[in-house]
Design a protein around this motif. Sequence first.
Motif, PDB file in Angstrom:
ATOM      1  N   SER A 164     -14.494  50.857 -11.175  1.00  0.00           N
ATOM      2  CA  SER A 164     -15.628  51.027 -12.093  1.00  0.00           C
ATOM      3  C   SER A 164     -15.195  51.499 -13.476  1.00  0.00           C
ATOM      4  N   HIS A 165     -13.965  52.022 -13.567  1.00  0.00           N
ATOM      5  CA  HIS A 165     -13.442  52.485 -14.847  1.00  0.00           C
ATOM      6  C   HIS A 165     -12.289  51.618 -15.356  1.00  0.00           C
ATOM      7  N   GLY A 166     -12.104  50.459 -14.739  1.00  0.00           N
ATOM      8  CA  GLY A 166     -11.064  49.545 -15.201  1.00  0.00           C
ATOM      9  C   GLY A 166      -9.658  49.990 -14.876  1.00  0.00           C
ATOM     10  N   ILE A 167      -9.516  50.829 -13.859  1.00  0.00           N
ATOM     11  CA  ILE A 167      -8.203  51.333 -13.446  1.00  0.00           C
ATOM     12  C   ILE A 167      -7.727  50.530 -12.232  1.00  0.00           C
ATOM     13  N   VAL A 168      -6.525  49.978 -12.299  1.00  0.00           N
ATOM     14  CA  VAL A 168      -5.969  49.244 -11.167  1.00  0.00           C
ATOM     15  C   VAL A 168      -5.491  50.241 -10.107  1.00  0.00           C
ATOM     16  N   THR A 169      -5.851  49.992  -8.859  1.00  0.00           N
ATOM     17  CA  THR A 169      -5.366  50.815  -7.750  1.00  0.00           C
ATOM     18  C   THR A 169      -4.067  50.220  -7.232  1.00  0.00           C
ATOM     19  N   GLU A 170      -3.046  51.063  -7.182  1.00  0.00           N
ATOM     20  CA  GLU A 170      -1.746  50.652  -6.663  1.00  0.00           C
ATOM     21  C   GLU A 170      -1.490  51.398  -5.355  1.00  0.00           C
ATOM     22  N   SER A 171      -1.121  50.673  -4.316  1.00  0.00           N
ATOM     23  CA  SER A 171      -0.971  51.244  -2.979  1.00  0.00           C
ATOM     24  C   SER A 171       0.469  51.644  -2.706  1.00  0.00           C
ATOM     25  N   TYR A 172       0.691  52.956  -2.485  1.00  0.00           N
ATOM     26  CA  TYR A 172       1.984  53.326  -1.901  1.00  0.00           C
ATOM     27  C   TYR A 172       1.808  53.490  -0.393  1.00  0.00           C
ATOM     28  N   SER A 173       2.916  53.378   0.337  1.00  0.00           N
ATOM     29  CA  SER A 173       2.872  53.279   1.806  1.00  0.00           C
ATOM     30  C   SER A 173       1.868  52.207   2.231  1.00  0.00           C
ATOM     31  N   PRO A 174       1.929  51.002   1.646  1.00  0.00           N
ATOM     32  CA  PRO A 174       0.915  49.979   1.939  1.00  0.00           C
ATOM     33  C   PRO A 174       0.964  49.459   3.368  1.00  0.00           C
ATOM     34  N   LEU A 175       2.106  49.640   4.029  1.00  0.00           N
ATOM     35  CA  LEU A 175       2.252  49.192   5.416  1.00  0.00           C
ATOM     36  C   LEU A 175       2.016  50.341   6.398  1.00  0.00           C
ATOM     37  N   GLY A 176       1.512  51.460   5.890  1.00  0.00           N
ATOM     38  CA  GLY A 176       1.324  52.639   6.726  1.00  0.00           C
ATOM     39  C   GLY A 176       2.509  53.572   6.570  1.00  0.00           C
TER      40      GLY A 176
ATOM     41  N   HIS B  69      -3.886  43.658   1.153  1.00  0.00           N
ATOM     42  CA  HIS B  69      -3.802  44.313  -0.161  1.00  0.00           C
ATOM     43  C   HIS B  69      -4.046  43.302  -1.282  1.00  0.00           C
ATOM     44  N   VAL B  70      -3.384  42.154  -1.178  1.00  0.00           N
ATOM     45  CA  VAL B  70      -3.518  41.128  -2.220  1.00  0.00           C
ATOM     46  C   VAL B  70      -4.980  40.718  -2.383  1.00  0.00           C
ATOM     47  N   GLN B  71      -5.646  40.472  -1.263  1.00  0.00           N
ATOM     48  CA  GLN B  71      -7.035  40.020  -1.333  1.00  0.00           C
ATOM     49  C   GLN B  71      -8.005  41.111  -1.770  1.00  0.00           C
ATOM     50  N   GLN B  72      -7.602  42.366  -1.644  1.00  0.00           N
ATOM     51  CA  GLN B  72      -8.441  43.459  -2.140  1.00  0.00           C
ATOM     52  C   GLN B  72      -8.232  43.689  -3.636  1.00  0.00           C
ATOM     53  N   GLY B  73      -7.326  42.930  -4.264  1.00  0.00           N
ATOM     54  CA  GLY B  73      -7.027  43.126  -5.674  1.00  0.00           C
ATOM     55  C   GLY B  73      -6.157  44.336  -5.951  1.00  0.00           C
ATOM     56  N   LEU B  74      -5.444  44.803  -4.934  1.00  0.00           N
ATOM     57  CA  LEU B  74      -4.570  45.964  -5.054  1.00  0.00           C
ATOM     58  C   LEU B  74      -3.162  45.528  -5.447  1.00  0.00           C
ATOM     59  N   VAL B  75      -2.414  46.439  -6.043  1.00  0.00           N
ATOM     60  CA  VAL B  75      -0.976  46.268  -6.244  1.00  0.00           C
ATOM     61  C   VAL B  75      -0.292  47.028  -5.115  1.00  0.00           C
ATOM     62  N   ALA B  76       0.666  46.411  -4.446  1.00  0.00           N
ATOM     63  CA  ALA B  76       1.327  47.040  -3.303  1.00  0.00           C
ATOM     64  C   ALA B  76       2.825  47.160  -3.565  1.00  0.00           C
TER      65      ALA B  76
END
Length: 279
Positions: A183-195, A225-232
């Motif tokens: 909502s604020h234009g901030i990209v969410t980047e996932s660390y530990s994306p595989l758990g 992650h890709v389909q959620q628009g996340l960076v992993a």
Amino acid sequence: MGTAPLAPLIELNDGYKIPQLGLGTWPLDDAQVAEAVVEAVARGYRHIDTAAKYGNERGVGNGIRNSGVDRGELFITTKLDGMYQGSGKAAAGLEDSLERLGLEYVDLLLIHWPLPRRDEFVSTWKTFEELQAAGKARSIGVSNFKPAHLDRLFRETDVIPAVNQIQVSPSIPRPAARAFNDSHGIVTESYSPLGASSDLLNAPVLAGVGRKYGKSPGQVVLRWHVQQGLVAIPKTSNPQRMQENMDVFDFELDHDDLAKLETLDAGPDAGVDSDVQGH
């Protein structure tokens, strides 16, 4: 090996673009990470994530120089931890990181943790704004920040973070935090994306979905992650796993698949607290 595929790019709120899949480098040491960066770049990675706290920035720099790819084609992230928090301290911290990396700038500079009890993340962010203006960091962002911490930055500073790097996976999906970032234009980047452990990848649901597409559980999770628009930024030093991680752009999870992955949610209490130096 042929021409390696490159990850799609996501545009940040400052106009720069970040590759949607990157290489996490913790807890590799300098020697291990230098080799891993070379292997990763050969397999199409253009995004490398490190941190002052990891103690491997020198190795990342060596890997960049040994990769045979022009620095301008790479997206390099580093993070400054608690010892660099406070008015002006991040300037010397970034200079030290750039010296270790052997670079003139980083593509993304993150505050590693908000450490709200110190109450220095606002003054630190103001220094980040100066470093961005000076060209030392093209994009600036945060890590492990909750909406309340971000709200303070919005009120008291001028630049909205480009990225918030937080722990996200199908077992820790954090929909509210991601929606706030969006909502604020901030990209969410996932660390530990595989758990954070192997438990997630052992879930029968993932094996079942993977069989449908001829993919591994890890590939199913990265596709999520890709389909959620996340960076992993999955961590690995295994060249075969690197190749596998990049091979997630030729299939798409359908509605039923995504519903199955929703059953992996471990609940709101899972994950790393933002005031704990976890990754």
